[in-house]
Design a protein around this motif. Structure first.
Motif, PDB file in Angstrom:
ATOM      1  N   GLY A  72       0.820  -1.204   0.000  1.00  0.00           N
ATOM      2  CA  GLY A  72       0.000   0.000   0.000  1.00  0.00           C
ATOM      3  C   GLY A  72       0.857   1.258   0.000  1.00  0.00           C
ATOM      4  N   MET A  73       1.908   1.262   0.819  1.00  0.00           N
ATOM      5  CA  MET A  73       2.808   2.420   0.858  1.00  0.00           C
ATOM      6  C   MET A  73       3.579   2.562  -0.451  1.00  0.00           C
ATOM      7  N   LEU A  74       3.952   1.425  -1.053  1.00  0.00           N
ATOM      8  CA  LEU A  74       4.651   1.466  -2.332  1.00  0.00           C
ATOM      9  C   LEU A  74       3.769   2.096  -3.418  1.00  0.00           C
ATOM     10  N   SER A  75       2.461   1.816  -3.353  1.00  0.00           N
ATOM     11  CA  SER A  75       1.557   2.389  -4.355  1.00  0.00           C
ATOM     12  C   SER A  75       1.474   3.905  -4.240  1.00  0.00           C
ATOM     13  N   ASP A  76       1.728   4.453  -3.038  1.00  0.00           N
ATOM     14  CA  ASP A  76       1.762   5.900  -2.881  1.00  0.00           C
ATOM     15  C   ASP A  76       2.976   6.507  -3.589  1.00  0.00           C
ATOM     16  N   ARG A  77       4.039   5.707  -3.715  1.00  0.00           N
ATOM     17  CA  ARG A  77       5.285   6.220  -4.292  1.00  0.00           C
ATOM     18  C   ARG A  77       5.372   6.007  -5.795  1.00  0.00           C
ATOM     19  N   ILE A  78       4.987   4.812  -6.282  1.00  0.00           N
ATOM     20  CA  ILE A  78       5.189   4.511  -7.709  1.00  0.00           C
ATOM     21  C   ILE A  78       3.881   4.471  -8.491  1.00  0.00           C
ATOM     22  N   GLY A  79       2.757   4.612  -7.804  1.00  0.00           N
ATOM     23  CA  GLY A  79       1.470   4.581  -8.492  1.00  0.00           C
ATOM     24  C   GLY A  79       0.680   3.320  -8.180  1.00  0.00           C
ATOM     25  N   ALA A 121      -4.652  -2.958  -0.269  1.00  0.00           N
ATOM     26  CA  ALA A 121      -4.482  -1.547   0.089  1.00  0.00           C
ATOM     27  C   ALA A 121      -4.351  -0.675  -1.151  1.00  0.00           C
ATOM     28  N   ALA A 122      -3.657  -1.169  -2.183  1.00  0.00           N
ATOM     29  CA  ALA A 122      -3.495  -0.391  -3.405  1.00  0.00           C
ATOM     30  C   ALA A 122      -4.831  -0.225  -4.125  1.00  0.00           C
ATOM     31  N   VAL A 123      -5.667  -1.265  -4.120  1.00  0.00           N
ATOM     32  CA  VAL A 123      -6.989  -1.171  -4.759  1.00  0.00           C
ATOM     33  C   VAL A 123      -7.855  -0.148  -4.035  1.00  0.00           C
ATOM     34  N   MET A 124      -7.840  -0.167  -2.706  1.00  0.00           N
ATOM     35  CA  MET A 124      -8.643   0.800  -1.956  1.00  0.00           C
ATOM     36  C   MET A 124      -8.141   2.227  -2.172  1.00  0.00           C
ATOM     37  N   ALA A 125      -6.825   2.384  -2.298  1.00  0.00           N
ATOM     38  CA  ALA A 125      -6.283   3.717  -2.574  1.00  0.00           C
ATOM     39  C   ALA A 125      -6.707   4.201  -3.953  1.00  0.00           C
ATOM     40  N   LEU A 126      -6.694   3.291  -4.952  1.00  0.00           N
ATOM     41  CA  LEU A 126      -7.144   3.666  -6.292  1.00  0.00           C
ATOM     42  C   LEU A 126      -8.625   4.046  -6.277  1.00  0.00           C
ATOM     43  N   LEU A 127      -9.406   3.338  -5.482  1.00  0.00           N
ATOM     44  CA  LEU A 127     -10.824   3.670  -5.365  1.00  0.00           C
ATOM     45  C   LEU A 127     -11.001   5.102  -4.851  1.00  0.00           C
ATOM     46  N   SER A 128     -10.173   5.496  -3.886  1.00  0.00           N
ATOM     47  CA  SER A 128     -10.235   6.869  -3.373  1.00  0.00           C
ATOM     48  C   SER A 128      -9.858   7.883  -4.445  1.00  0.00           C
ATOM     49  N   ASP A 129      -8.898   7.514  -5.297  1.00  0.00           N
ATOM     50  CA  ASP A 129      -8.485   8.419  -6.376  1.00  0.00           C
ATOM     51  C   ASP A 129      -9.603   8.638  -7.392  1.00  0.00           C
ATOM     52  N   LEU A 130     -10.473   7.627  -7.562  1.00  0.00           N
ATOM     53  CA  LEU A 130     -11.446   7.641  -8.652  1.00  0.00           C
ATOM     54  C   LEU A 130     -12.863   8.019  -8.222  1.00  0.00           C
ATOM     55  N   THR A 131     -13.069   8.274  -6.932  1.00  0.00           N
ATOM     56  CA  THR A 131     -14.412   8.617  -6.460  1.00  0.00           C
ATOM     57  C   THR A 131     -14.379   9.901  -5.645  1.00  0.00           C
ATOM     58  N   ARG A 132     -15.496  10.611  -5.649  1.00  0.00           N
ATOM     59  CA  ARG A 132     -15.615  11.833  -4.847  1.00  0.00           C
ATOM     60  C   ARG A 132     -15.947  11.485  -3.401  1.00  0.00           C
ATOM     61  N   GLU A 133     -15.679  12.449  -2.554  1.00  0.00           N
ATOM     62  CA  GLU A 133     -15.816  12.239  -1.110  1.00  0.00           C
ATOM     63  C   GLU A 133     -17.184  11.695  -0.717  1.00  0.00           C
ATOM     64  N   GLN A 134     -18.252  12.289  -1.255  1.00  0.00           N
ATOM     65  CA  GLN A 134     -19.592  11.934  -0.801  1.00  0.00           C
ATOM     66  C   GLN A 134     -20.032  10.552  -1.274  1.00  0.00           C
ATOM     67  N   HIS A 135     -19.283   9.949  -2.208  1.00  0.00           N
ATOM     68  CA  HIS A 135     -19.664   8.631  -2.726  1.00  0.00           C
ATOM     69  C   HIS A 135     -18.693   7.528  -2.317  1.00  0.00           C
ATOM     70  N   ARG A 136     -17.656   7.887  -1.572  1.00  0.00           N
ATOM     71  CA  ARG A 136     -16.613   6.895  -1.271  1.00  0.00           C
ATOM     72  C   ARG A 136     -17.129   5.781  -0.382  1.00  0.00           C
ATOM     73  N   THR A 137     -17.983   6.109   0.568  1.00  0.00           N
ATOM     74  CA  THR A 137     -18.526   5.073   1.452  1.00  0.00           C
ATOM     75  C   THR A 137     -19.339   4.054   0.664  1.00  0.00           C
TER      76      THR A 137
END
Length: 455
Positions: A72-79, A121-137
């Protein structure tokens, strides 16, 4: 142009959430399909013993626990995408290795490699990148639902696939699903930026506080114990159905189907009661007690088909209830801005429990047969009850991430002002994210007052 405050998910968000849920489902199907069949079919492999079968069942959890947070931390660094593609490729390679193996050690190596594809963890981080705050839940709930459905499907499809194509065919199917997951990722929308989001990723700054939080640690032990009991029980239950109930292994699927369907509908009233009456601690304690009863029932009465079926129904009512409740409790208990870190530790505990449970279940069976496995699970349930007995009733709050205006960021007392808003129980301002994280009771929250502060 999409309204940024729209109450409906955009087509892009829907496609992203559905695609990532499908990636999770493919991967979890591959993990869980072996669970109901490895104990019975695996004994035909060269060098197989009950202890090694247990290791093969749980081996993926050990590497998954070790690598999930680092990936998960690696995905923050390299994508996100390189980590997800690499993880799915490792998972597919592990499945191919297991499919090609003619010894139990080859299957163990394949399962270890499957677990090394730790992309959650990387999939959940990508989900955050692709959705707006009010729809993330909503998007995260869709992924949670896909995991639950994939477990249920795996318990039924696993025996049917193995019956038709053998254990190697099952692993080949798993490899195919990993490659299909890569194709799904390839057609996902592309993120324009990586969102730094403490609700969906691990923050190093929050790790120490998470590991010192007594109620979070109780919940971490809870998920560890739950998956240890699941894996250990499924070393024993398929063998009990064959040996004690004389049910051919090809027919086990209908037992699991019955238990899972009844177990799912059986847990729903308790979830509703716990949330509406705000009695989730009581629900969790009751579910652990029911799980203890199920293990004692297997130990004392699990010598015929219908007692085993009845015991499994009881087991899955409690299991499904706890599997659905514990992540919700983590969200409630975690401090503002700490949910992502708390969930990271929680998931690591879950996979560690799966690894330990498989290993201990196999070893117990080799030393003392079915009785020792069920007795060991019962002892773990007692320790679990003791751990959660002193847990506080969780706060019934929801976590929000609120983007801050430049003017709001200049206010050094913003967090204190937020805490003065009715319904806000915790607040933290993260200047580098230009955002505030708050925990709120939606029943009493003065949302207009909160919105005025952040704007």
């Amino acid at each position: 142009m999409q309204d940024p405050y729209s109450e409906r998910m955009s087509a892009r968000e829907t496609r992203a959430a559905s695609g990532l849920a499908l990636v999770f489902a493919f991967r979890m199907l591959g993990m869980f399909m072996v669970l109901p069949v490895l104990a019975t079919y695996g004994m035909e492999l060269q060098g197989a013993t009950p202890a090694l079968i247990g290791l093969a069942i749980g081996a993926y959890g050990l590497t998954q626990a070790l690598l999930q947070i680092p990936f998960g931390m690696l995905s923050d660094r390299i994508g996100r995408l390189p980590v997800i593609y690499f993880g799915l490729l490792i998972f597919a390679a592990g499945a191919v290795l297991a499919a090609s193996a003619d010894s139990i050690w080859g299957v163990i190596a394949g399962r270890i490699m499957q677990g090394a594809g730790a992309i959650s963890a990387a999939v959940m981080a990508l989900l955050s990148d692709l959705t707006r705050e009010q729809h993330r839940t909503k998007a995260m709930a869709l992924i949670g639902m896909s995991i639950g459905v994939s477990f249920a499907v795996a318990m039924i499809v696993g025996p049917l696939l193995t019956r038709a194509f053998g254990l190697s065919g099952l692993f080949w199917a798993t490899a195919g699903m990993a490659l299909m997951g890569m194709l799904v990722v390839a057609v996902l929308p592309r993120a324009h930026h990586h969102l730094r989001h403490r609700e969906s990723g691990v923050a190093k700054q929050a790790l120490g506080a998470t590991l010192r939080h007594s109620d979070l640690l109780r919940l971490d032990f809870s998920i560890l114990a739950l998956h240890a009991i699941l894996m250990a029980s499924f070393v024993a239950l398929p063998l009990a159905l064959v040996g004690e109930a004389s049910l051919p292994r090809e027919e086990h699927w209908w037992v699991y189907l019955t238990a899972l369907v009844v177990g799912f509908f059986g847990m729903v009233p308790f979830i509703i009661y716990g949330e509406k009456k705000r009695q989730m601690k009581r629900v969790v304690l009751g579910a652990v007690a029911v799980l203890l009863f199920a293990e004692l029932f297997f130990w004392w009465f699990g010598s015929g088909l219908w007692p085993l079926v009845g015991g499994m129904v009881i087991f899955f009512v409690a299991f499904n209830l706890l599997e659905a409740s514990l992540p919700s409790l983590i969200s409630k208990v975690a401090p503002a801005g700490g949910k992502g870190t708390a969930m990271g530790v929680y998931s690591t505990s879950q996979f560690l429990g799966a690894g330990v449970g498989g290993v201990l279940g196999g070893w117990f069976y080799q030393q003392g047969g079915l009785a020792l496995v069920f007795a060991g699970c019962a002892v773990l349930c007692v320790l679990w009850l003791m751990a959660v007995w002193r847990m506080n009733e969780p706060p019934y709050v929801t976590g929000l991430r609120l983007p801050l205006s430049a003017e709001a960021l200049l206010d050094p007392a913003l967090a204190e002002q937020m805490l003065a808003v009715p319904g806000v129980s915790d607040a933290v301002v993260i200047a580098e994210e230009a955002a505030a994280y708050v925990k709120v009771d939606m029943q009493v929250l003065d949302r207009p007052a909160l919105d005025r502060l952040v704007a």
